[in-house]
Design an enzyme around this catalytic site. Structure first.
Site: not given
Ligand code: M7G
Length: 317
Positions: A248, A255, A257
């Protein structure tokens, strides 16, 4: 966003003993308002408050969601329903109200408690605006904003350090630089594959988002793609060709991901203005090591998000 002392204390307690907190006192929640609901997704986002022992109210967000049907339970549902009430009948067409037994009418409840103002904003229905962020905008507006915010990523560290969700880990590559942990996303109850949703959290802590990625991160990204696909195929029998694997931008949590969702599932946040396919990210970095430090990126911001205000103040909206 500054947290009040009660909220801070409760967060510290939760961080000290993740996963061992007492069950959320659902019965004593005072409903404040419905933040958002969706008839199509059968979901309601609720702002509630829970009174503490000394009477102080703490905010909570409850996400209530009717779960998808499981094929193997449908026959049982038809056989053991508690009531079937005719609503209307016309020629060969009729509709009914069907009341299933409690064990077949599960509602998934996700609780954020204590919730911050930012959580309430995140789930509140609002108008959205598209931003086209250049690299200069990122450096001058977005990055200082991210650095000034305190949206805790303690939950990520708890997973990486096995202090929470350790029993849910699907796969881990323990390498501190090129490794990651793959766990079911908390949007997924793991009862059916139709809405499969997992999340890969990288071990290194110095990559905030897509904007930080350079060719240096290619081995890490390839591991996430390759090992993530293999782990999902092995555990859930879903081949890589039926997975949507993406990042995204902007994320909610800074952080790095990677999201793994079932291709047939229209997951929230998989729209063109937010999702960046991992394979495309890898290809872009192969074309140009500094690709994400050069190009403009588009994303949507809700009307009262502070970041939108910063872009407005800078005359960029
Ligand atoms: P994101 O792109 O930062 O933001 O994704 P989004 O939440 O707006 O999509 C973070 C992802 O982590 C989301 O898919 C969340 O559902 C998921 N997630 C958030 N939390 C707090 C947890 C958690 O505690 N455990 C797990 N397993 N997933 C979480």
């Amino acid at each position: 966003m500054a947290d009040g002392p009660a909220l801070k204390r409760r967060r510290e307690e939760a961080e000290a003993a993740p996963g061992s907190a007492a069950p959320f006192p659902l019965g004593s929640v005072r409903l404040r308002r419905l933040l958002r609901d969706s008839a199509r997704e059968k979901t309601a986002f609720v702002h509630g408050q829970v009174a503490g022992p000394s009477g102080e109210e703490t905010d909570a967000v409850l996400i209530l969601e009717k779960t998808p049907f499981q094929e193997e339970k449908i026959e049982e549902l038809l056989r053991t329903h508690t009531k079937l009430e005719l609503q209307m009948c016309n020629d060969i067409y009729s509709t009914y109200r069907l009341y299933p037994p409690p064990e077949l009418s599960e509602i998934k409840a996700t609780v954020v408690y204590p919730a911050t103002e930012k959580h309430l904003q995140k789930y509140l229905r609002q108008e959205v605006h598209l931003i086209r962020e250049t690299w200069e905008d990122y450096k001058n507006i977005t990055l200082p904003f991210i650095q000034s915010q305190s949206f805790s990523i303690q939950w990520v560290y708890n997973i990486l350090e096995k202090k929470a969700e350790a029993d849910r880990i699907i796969h881990e590559n323990p390498d501190p630089c090129n490794g990651f942990v793959l766990v079911p996303d908390f949007k997924w109850n793991q009862n059916q594959l139709e809405d499969l949703y997992l999340i890969a959290l990288i071990h290194r802590r110095d990559v905030k988002s897509l904007r930080d990625l350079t060719a240096e991160h290619l081995p890490l990204l390839r591991n996430v793609l390759q090992e993530g696909k293999e782990a999902v195929a092995k555990r859930f029998g879903v081949p890589g060709s039926q997975l949507r694997i993406y990042l995204h931008y902007q994320p909610s949590y800074y952080h790095l991901h990677v999201h793994f969702t079932a291709l047939g599932y229209d997951a929230p946040g998989s729209s063109a203005e937010r999702a960046h396919l991992l394979e495309d990210v890898i290809d872009n970095l192969l074309l140009d090591a500094a690709y994400y430090q050069k190009r403009a990126l588009t994303f949507a911001l809700r009307a009262d998000e502070p970041l939108l205000k910063r872009f407005q103040e800078a005359g960029r909206v």
